[in-house]
Enzyme design. Structure first.
Site, mmCIF file in Angstrom:
data_model
loop_
_atom_site.group_PDB
_atom_site.id
_atom_site.type_symbol
_atom_site.label_atom_id
_atom_site.label_comp_id
_atom_site.label_asym_id
_atom_site.label_seq_id
_atom_site.Cartn_x
_atom_site.Cartn_y
_atom_site.Cartn_z
ATOM 1 N N LYS A 38 50.851 -17.947 -38.662
ATOM 2 C CA LYS A 38 49.621 -18.727 -38.420
ATOM 3 C C LYS A 38 48.986 -18.449 -37.064
ATOM 4 C CE LYS A 38 52.239 -22.739 -36.923
ATOM 5 N NZ LYS A 38 53.082 -23.814 -37.445
ATOM 6 N N ARG A 133 56.833 -36.052 -37.556
ATOM 7 C CA ARG A 133 55.683 -35.468 -38.220
ATOM 8 C C ARG A 133 55.965 -35.650 -39.708
ATOM 9 N NH1 ARG A 133 53.642 -29.413 -36.963
ATOM 10 N NH2 ARG A 133 54.935 -28.996 -38.782
HETATM 11 C C1 PLP Z 1 54.314 -23.492 -37.027
HETATM 12 C C2 PLP Z 1 55.508 -23.828 -37.802
HETATM 13 C C3 PLP Z 1 56.684 -23.098 -37.602
HETATM 14 C C4 PLP Z 1 56.811 -21.988 -36.572
HETATM 15 O O1 PLP Z 1 56.991 -22.540 -35.297
HETATM 16 P P1 PLP Z 1 57.426 -21.615 -34.049
HETATM 17 O O2 PLP Z 1 57.817 -22.592 -32.995
HETATM 18 O O3 PLP Z 1 56.243 -20.813 -33.680
HETATM 19 O O4 PLP Z 1 58.574 -20.781 -34.491
HETATM 20 C C5 PLP Z 1 57.778 -23.410 -38.380
HETATM 21 N N1 PLP Z 1 57.741 -24.419 -39.279
HETATM 22 C C6 PLP Z 1 56.630 -25.151 -39.490
HETATM 23 C C7 PLP Z 1 56.657 -26.251 -40.497
HETATM 24 C C8 PLP Z 1 55.472 -24.886 -38.758
HETATM 25 O O5 PLP Z 1 54.371 -25.615 -38.973
#
Ligand code: PLP
Length: 358
Positions: A38, A133
């Site tokens: 993302k 969350r």
């Molecule tokens: C963005 C996201 C991740 C990745 O997080 P990082 O800290 O960049 O590794 C993993 N799981 C979910 C649910 C996310 O929204």
């Protein structure tokens, strides 16, 4: 060298290398890595580097990005990270093979769509482990499974939790063990295989490298760890990985000696704040053609010495280059390495050129 400005130089080989390093160390603990795309809007060139590095599946929070990834034709499952909206059930089933879920009504809508599209849609049930969350309360997981398991064309493939996102809560071994335990209960009670036991994001990497992720966690979803080579508990570089995977370049459009403190009656700046200035005397000031619309300026680091960031408006970044040893001129480029927030904004900005370096 490419001279389009502002631009981000994207070192695909370094990203491939980072993915490979993390996939390998996770494999030693029987953990698969889902690559999270993302922060770079799911650009297929970068996804390809991560796939080459050995990620097990591709995850993004936005359906627009997953669509682009699906259309590029990778032979990997796609996973939607943000809970699906009921209004987007159709696109979710179309572009995501797996989604994270915590709401019965949403899964009902996904089930309905999956029947229409003649597909099986896989889901991971998210459990609330303290970060506050998304997620079902741990004690409610069995009754949730009981309801979802009967829904047509829905396959429950895992449970998981998210950490360090809203509440900053760390995936400590006790929290991860609780998820493994819950997975065991669900397997016993419902006869599900539940191959995916998801232990969170890059904040789990520190525990992974210390061998503290409990047996039974089978997946981590990693964005920043691969993309910027950092774990996210202390934001330390991961051994053997690159941090200069993405480099920002912006061009000097004015270079003059001026005061360091504005001259006149001071009211609000462009963003409604009353600015405060440090008196550095007369300084050599450079203006770069990039601003807060494109980048998070608190989150970039100049790659050369003698360059200090003073501040920015929407379209201008102001530097103090008094101490620079370089014979700077208007038209020169200044380069920066990036933190996650800066990278996110740059990659999302249509005003910033994306330059892939093989
Ligand atoms: C963005 C996201 C991740 C990745 O997080 P990082 O800290 O960049 O590794 C993993 N799981 C979910 C649910 C996310 O929204």
């Amino acid at each position: 060298m490419m001279r389009v400005n502002p631009r981000v130089d994207i070192y695909l080989d370094k990203i491939f290398h980072n993915a490979k390093v993390i996939v390998k160390s996770a494999a030693k603990h029987n953990i698969e890595i889902t690559g999270v795309t993302k922060v770079y809007t799911g650009l297929p060139q970068i996804v390809a580097a991560e796939v080459k590095g050995g990620i097990a599946r591709i995850a993004d929070s936005r359906l627009e990005n997953l669509r682009q990834i699906k259309e590029a034709g990778f032979a990997k499952d796609t996973l939607l990270l943000r809970l699906p909206a009921i209004s987007q059930a159709e696109e979710t089933v179309c572009y995501a093979d797996i989604s994270l879920n915590s709401e019965e009504d949403t899964v009902k809508a996904l089930s309905h769509e999956a029947v229409v599209q003649n597909k099986v849609h896989k889901i991971i049930i998210m459990v609330e482990m303290g970060d506050l969350r998304e997620g079902v309360l741990p004690e409610d997981v069995p009754q949730t499974v009981e309801k979802l398991i009967t829904m047509p064309n829905i396959e429950i493939v895992g449970i998981g939790a998210n950490f360090s996102c809203y509440g900053g809560v760390v995936p400590t071994p006790d929290k991860l063990s609780r998820i493994v335990e819950l997975a065991g209960e669900i397997r016993n009670k419902f006869g599900l295989e539940l191959p995916i036991v998801h232990g969170g994001n890059s904040s789990a990497l520190k525990f992974l490298f210390e061998g503290q992720v409990p047996q039974g966690i089978t997946n981590l979803s990693i964005g920043e760890g691969i993309v910027l080579g950092r774990e996210t508990i202390d934001r330390q570089p991961i051994e053997g990985t690159y941090q200069d995977t993405f480099v920002l370049s912006a061009e000097i459009i004015e270079l003059k000696v001026k005061d360091s403190v504005p001259n006149g009656v001071i009211s609000q700046d462009a963003f409604g704040n009353i600015p405060v200035f440090e008196d550095r005397g007369r300084i050599k000031r450079a203006i770069l053609a990039i601003g807060r619309q494109d980048v998070d300026i608190e989150n970039i680091i100049p790659m050369e010495s003698g360059v200090d960031i003073l501040g920015a408006s929407s379209d201008h970044l102001l530097l103090d280059v008094t101490k620079s040893n370089r014979d700077l001129k208007v038209g020169d480029e200044i380069h920066f390495t990036l933190g996650y927030g800066a990278l996110l904004k740059l990659m999302t900005s249509k005003y910033v050129y994306k330059n892939f370096i093989e």
